[in-house]
Design a protein around this motif. Structure first.
Motif, PDB file in Angstrom:
ATOM      1  N   GLY A   1       0.778  -1.151  -0.187  1.00  0.00           N
ATOM      2  CA  GLY A   1      -0.243  -0.270  -0.095  1.00  0.00           C
ATOM      3  C   GLY A   1       0.952   1.067  -0.022  1.00  0.00           C
ATOM      4  N   GLU A   2       1.726   0.783   0.404  1.00  0.00           N
ATOM      5  CA  GLU A   2       2.738   2.420   0.724  1.00  0.00           C
ATOM      6  C   GLU A   2       3.918   3.028  -0.584  1.00  0.00           C
ATOM      7  N   SER A   3       3.431   1.620  -1.200  1.00  0.00           N
ATOM      8  CA  SER A   3       4.102   1.647  -2.391  1.00  0.00           C
ATOM      9  C   SER A   3       3.430   2.233  -3.267  1.00  0.00           C
ATOM     10  N   GLU A   4       2.211   2.180  -3.857  1.00  0.00           N
ATOM     11  CA  GLU A   4       1.212   2.601  -4.438  1.00  0.00           C
ATOM     12  C   GLU A   4       1.010   4.072  -4.075  1.00  0.00           C
ATOM     13  N   HIS A   5       0.754   4.470  -3.083  1.00  0.00           N
ATOM     14  CA  HIS A   5       0.453   5.567  -2.488  1.00  0.00           C
ATOM     15  C   HIS A   5       1.653   6.309  -3.188  1.00  0.00           C
ATOM     16  N   VAL A   6       3.239   6.157  -2.385  1.00  0.00           N
ATOM     17  CA  VAL A   6       4.503   7.456  -3.609  1.00  0.00           C
ATOM     18  C   VAL A   6       4.246   6.611  -4.341  1.00  0.00           C
ATOM     19  N   MET A   7       3.992   5.956  -5.133  1.00  0.00           N
ATOM     20  CA  MET A   7       4.092   6.300  -7.216  1.00  0.00           C
ATOM     21  C   MET A   7       3.217   7.659  -7.066  1.00  0.00           C
ATOM     22  N   SER A   8       2.287   7.310  -5.844  1.00  0.00           N
ATOM     23  CA  SER A   8       1.125   8.429  -6.404  1.00  0.00           C
ATOM     24  C   SER A   8       2.111  10.277  -6.146  1.00  0.00           C
ATOM     25  N   LEU A   9       2.119  10.115  -5.127  1.00  0.00           N
ATOM     26  CA  LEU A   9       3.465  11.215  -5.110  1.00  0.00           C
ATOM     27  C   LEU A   9       4.465  11.435  -6.420  1.00  0.00           C
ATOM     28  N   ILE A  10       5.218  10.839  -6.375  1.00  0.00           N
ATOM     29  CA  ILE A  10       6.317  10.926  -7.588  1.00  0.00           C
ATOM     30  C   ILE A  10       5.958  11.427  -8.900  1.00  0.00           C
ATOM     31  N   HIS A  11       4.575  10.795  -9.607  1.00  0.00           N
ATOM     32  CA  HIS A  11       3.986  11.286 -10.905  1.00  0.00           C
ATOM     33  C   HIS A  11       4.029  12.369 -11.147  1.00  0.00           C
ATOM     34  N   PRO A  12       4.115  12.949 -12.101  1.00  0.00           N
ATOM     35  CA  PRO A  12       4.331  12.247 -13.551  1.00  0.00           C
ATOM     36  C   PRO A  12       5.649  11.670 -13.960  1.00  0.00           C
ATOM     37  N   SER A  13       6.575  11.674 -12.441  1.00  0.00           N
ATOM     38  CA  SER A  13       8.367  11.086 -12.300  1.00  0.00           C
ATOM     39  C   SER A  13       7.080   8.838 -12.364  1.00  0.00           C
ATOM     40  N   ASN A  14       8.028   8.405 -13.514  1.00  0.00           N
ATOM     41  CA  ASN A  14       7.344   6.542 -13.310  1.00  0.00           C
ATOM     42  C   ASN A  14       8.462   5.524 -13.437  1.00  0.00           C
ATOM     43  N   THR A  15       9.755   6.127 -13.028  1.00  0.00           N
ATOM     44  CA  THR A  15      10.656   4.642 -13.277  1.00  0.00           C
ATOM     45  C   THR A  15      10.749   4.553 -11.835  1.00  0.00           C
ATOM     46  N   TYR A  16      11.715   2.853 -11.742  1.00  0.00           N
ATOM     47  CA  TYR A  16      12.161   2.198 -10.619  1.00  0.00           C
ATOM     48  C   TYR A  16      12.702   3.028  -9.964  1.00  0.00           C
ATOM     49  N   MET A  17      14.070   3.266 -10.709  1.00  0.00           N
ATOM     50  CA  MET A  17      14.984   4.655 -10.047  1.00  0.00           C
ATOM     51  C   MET A  17      13.655   6.014  -9.343  1.00  0.00           C
ATOM     52  N   ASP A  18      12.781   6.193  -9.343  1.00  0.00           N
ATOM     53  CA  ASP A  18      12.004   7.193  -9.017  1.00  0.00           C
ATOM     54  C   ASP A  18      11.630   6.143  -8.183  1.00  0.00           C
ATOM     55  N   LEU A  19      10.469   5.570  -7.816  1.00  0.00           N
ATOM     56  CA  LEU A  19      10.351   4.592  -6.931  1.00  0.00           C
ATOM     57  C   LEU A  19      10.574   4.682  -6.056  1.00  0.00           C
ATOM     58  N   ASN A  20      12.165   4.357  -6.077  1.00  0.00           N
ATOM     59  CA  ASN A  20      12.670   3.437  -4.915  1.00  0.00           C
ATOM     60  C   ASN A  20      13.410   4.934  -4.589  1.00  0.00           C
ATOM     61  N   ILE A  21      13.809   5.931  -5.293  1.00  0.00           N
ATOM     62  CA  ILE A  21      14.082   7.239  -4.557  1.00  0.00           C
ATOM     63  C   ILE A  21      12.933   7.907  -3.740  1.00  0.00           C
ATOM     64  N   GLY A  22      11.620   7.574  -4.461  1.00  0.00           N
ATOM     65  CA  GLY A  22      11.105   7.829  -2.967  1.00  0.00           C
ATOM     66  C   GLY A  22      10.649   7.522  -1.993  1.00  0.00           C
ATOM     67  N   ILE A  23      10.158   6.479  -3.027  1.00  0.00           N
ATOM     68  CA  ILE A  23       9.752   5.038  -1.120  1.00  0.00           C
ATOM     69  C   ILE A  23      11.108   5.204   0.074  1.00  0.00           C
ATOM     70  N   ALA A  24      12.295   5.403   0.197  1.00  0.00           N
ATOM     71  CA  ALA A  24      13.612   5.503   0.945  1.00  0.00           C
ATOM     72  C   ALA A  24      13.371   7.140   1.137  1.00  0.00           C
ATOM     73  N   LEU A  25      12.655   8.723   1.051  1.00  0.00           N
ATOM     74  CA  LEU A  25      12.787   9.784   1.224  1.00  0.00           C
ATOM     75  C   LEU A  25      10.843   9.786   1.846  1.00  0.00           C
ATOM     76  N   TRP A  26      10.314   8.690   1.423  1.00  0.00           N
ATOM     77  CA  TRP A  26       9.240   9.211   1.818  1.00  0.00           C
ATOM     78  C   TRP A  26       8.748   8.948   4.188  1.00  0.00           C
ATOM     79  N   LEU A  27       9.793   6.768   3.959  1.00  0.00           N
ATOM     80  CA  LEU A  27      10.216   6.275   4.800  1.00  0.00           C
ATOM     81  C   LEU A  27      10.564   7.115   5.377  1.00  0.00           C
TER      82      LEU A  27
END
Length: 648
Positions: free
Chosen positions: A447-473
């Protein structure tokens, strides 16, 4: 940190340029609201600004008449244009709480997300938004500033500066939306380095509204990663050109924009489906800002025997160097002190507890609570920020060091953070330092990953998601601390201001690609790569990072991207910034390593660069989960692959 938004709807098609308006003539834009709702925007913005949430709406008739509807969305009549402003506030500055949108007696409206560290005077007990609103309301409102150029006109001498002139003077991160009632003009934009997020939705056949927002609502961005948009690409503005597929949302390019809504019957291009209105982009009027944006350094290539080679090793053949270069150690010491002073001032401006909202500080009576935290890897950048914060912050306050790991005590950033904590305790033993260990498992973050995916949007790569999750946590601050009794206790940081080291690598040659460019093309090639990094940081990093960190009701502040720091670093010869003939951990970010030594951080001054996705080991876990192994991920260039897709 605040959340701001505008929804403009009803009878208008907003286009980035006249060329786009002409192209839109063959496209039908029904006034259908198939996209994001105002309620969804409010829900997403409230997470950024939990202290208050308000909206203000009014209708604008074609003849310029304004009908205020009180926010219920009713009224205006057929063909009227509705402007709905939304403001969610995280109260951090000023003696009294302030709720947005701010509405003047004139009818002007402002929603603002940012801090002002110079350019406009802000007293210690004043709120940034109110002070800016007062300055904007004194601006000249004649049509020349909107429909012509950004030159100075005689009217400004007697009335006041133009809106672009005021915004160009601001030092600090900002994004805003401002309705200037006197001229029926909508102004909006973000600072020159994009340190505050602002997304834009251009009208499409599915959703004809023009929308600005700090963040994309989860329910909408999840299923709208890309859609065809016809006729709204600008042929004149490179920031908007070249799109055949765009997201529902785009990062608004840095700058000041305006939409002139005066006398729509005559000033708009009338079409069968509605009136087409042009968005104009204005020039910055501050010459210093132009210099910083161009990011041009005077001294790039060392002079050897009166020649300027394509590449020069500073450590080889020093007897060939000119006397001024050979005797540069004294100059280097001087430049290191200059950088240290600039960084200290930047941290001080961003961490002055005396101008923080006192309503929050009254809850921090307990000596163990911390008003300011650092996203902390134990690496060079975060160690410098920690040492400078220690110098700027009253000794009575604790400093939280937020460290995230996806591999428990084995992650490189966890190892370096523990070592960094010991070094900080050595140079400042009286300070209460608190390392917050935020441990998690990627497999447990659906659930957290899906939420962060909306936060990084419109960025959408795995690198963006990985960085986004780490920063969000990390920004959430929910982890563990080791007590004096040896026990590990649950702890959640309450710090609302977070210092982040963004911008250090781009400006000081911290990335591996800088070393590659230097090896292949010398000083000039490296300098060009660094300039490219700085000029695109708004699109690659800042909007994404701002959205992930602020989702917790926290405010990210970036001392390395202070205007004075950027200017100071540009004034220093490139060979004093970095010497990439030297090994990793020595020549890269050389100037910052010297700053660290001045601060007493001997061990940290030799640490190699390690990006958060690798230091926290989320990249390794993501590669295993999504590609089967690190090797398969590397073969697929996983970092640039869009989430949910594979390269075969």
């Amino acid at each position: 940190m605040c959340g701001i938004a505008l929804v403009l709807s009803g009878g208008l098609v907003v286009a980035p340029s006249t060329a786009a308006a002409a192209a839109a003539s063959g496209t039908r834009f029904p006034d259908e609201r198939e996209g994001v709702s105002v309620g969804e925007l409010e829900e997403a913005l409230r997470r950024r600004g939990p202290d208050s949430l308000r909206r203000h709406s009014f209708h604008l008739c074609a003849d310029g008449t304004v009908l205020v509807d009180g926010g219920d969305g009713v009224g205006g009549g057929v063909g009227a244009t509705e402007l709905c402003f939304i403001g969610a506030t995280l109260q951090l500055r000023g003696a009294e709480p302030v709720s947005q949108p701010l509405v003047a007696q004139s009818g002007s409206v402002l929603v603002y997300n940012g801090e002002i560290y110079g350019g406009i005077h802000i007293a210690n007990d004043q709120n940034d938004t109110r002070s800016l609103f007062s300055s904007l309301e004194s601006c000249c409102s004649c049509d020349l500033h909107v429909v012509d150029s950004d030159e100075a006109y005689p009217c400004c001498k007697s009335v006041g500066k133009s809106v672009p002139q005021i915004l160009s003077t601001i030092k600090g991160p900002w994004a805003l939306i401002y309705w200037q009632a006197a001229s029926n003009t909508l102004w909006f934009g973000r600072d020159a380095f994009g340190r505050r997020s602002l997304l834009v939705h251009w009208p499409t056949p599915a959703d004809s509204r023009f929308i600005l927002s700090s963040v994309s609502p989860p329910s909408f961005s999840r299923n709208n990663s890309a859609s065809e948009v016809n006729g709204l690409e600008s042929a004149t503005d490179p920031d908007f050109s070249g799109h055949t597929k765009v997201s529902y949302w785009e990062e608004l390019p840095c700058g000041v924009y305006s939409i002139h809504l005066k006398d729509l019957d005559t000033n708009a291009t009338c079409m069968k489906e509605g009136r087409v209105i042009e968005v104009r982009k204005h020039n910055w009027t501050n010459s210093l800002l132009h210099t910083l944006i161009r990011w041009e350094r005077k001294s790039t290539v060392p002079i050897v025997d009166g020649l300027i080679p394509g590449k020069c090793s500073v450590d080889e053949g020093n007897h060939h160097l000119s006397p001024s270069f050979r005797n540069s150690r004294e100059a280097e010491d001087s430049t290191t002190h200059r950088v240290l002073i600039a960084l200290r001032k930047s941290v001080m401006l961003r961490t002055n507890v005396n101008i923080m909202y006192q309503g929050d500080l009254t809850t921090l009576k307990d000596d163990e609570l911390a008003p300011i935290a650092i996203l902390f890897s134990g690496g060079l950048d975060s160690m410098i920020l920690a040492a400078l914060l220690d110098q700027c912050l009253d000794p009575k306050w604790t400093i939280d060091l937020l460290n995230v790991s996806f591999d428990g005590p084995l992650a490189p950033d966890r190892v370096s953070s523990l070592a960094g904590l010991k070094e900080l305790q050595r140079i400042s033993p009286l300070r209460r330092w608190r390392l917050v260990e935020i441990d998690t498992d990627l497999a447990n973050l659906k659930g957290e990953s899906e939420h962060v995916m909306s936060l990084i949007h419109p960025s959408n790569t795995y690198m963006d998601l990985n960085i986004g999750i780490a920063l969000w946590l990390a920004a959430g601050g929910d982890g563990w601390v080791n007590g004096q009794d040896g026990h590990r206790n649950k702890y959640k940081s309450t710090s609302r201001v977070l210092l982040v080291g963004s911008g250090a690598d781009e400006q000081c040659a911290g990335y591996g690609r800088h070393r590659t460019k230097y090896r292949l093309g010398g000083w000039s090639s490296m300098d060009e790569e660094m300039r490219l990094d700085v000029q695109r940081i708004w699109k690659r990093n800042m909007g994404r990072d701002d959205r992930c960190i602020s989702d917790h009701g926290k405010e990210a502040r970036f001392p390395f991207l202070d205007e004075n720091v950027i200017q100071t670093l540009l004034e220093i010869p490139l060979w004093e910034i970095a010497k990439l003939d030297e090994p990793v951990g020595k020549g890269d970010k050389k100037i910052l390593r010297e700053v660290a030594k001045l601060l007493g951080l001997q061990e940290a001054s030799f640490l190699p660069k390690r990006a958060i996705q690798f230091g926290s080991r989320i990249a390794r876990e993501s590669n295993r989960k999504n590609f089967g192994s690190n090797r398969a991920a590397n073969q697929a260039s996983a970092g640039s692959v869009e989430v949910g897709k594979r390269n075969h």
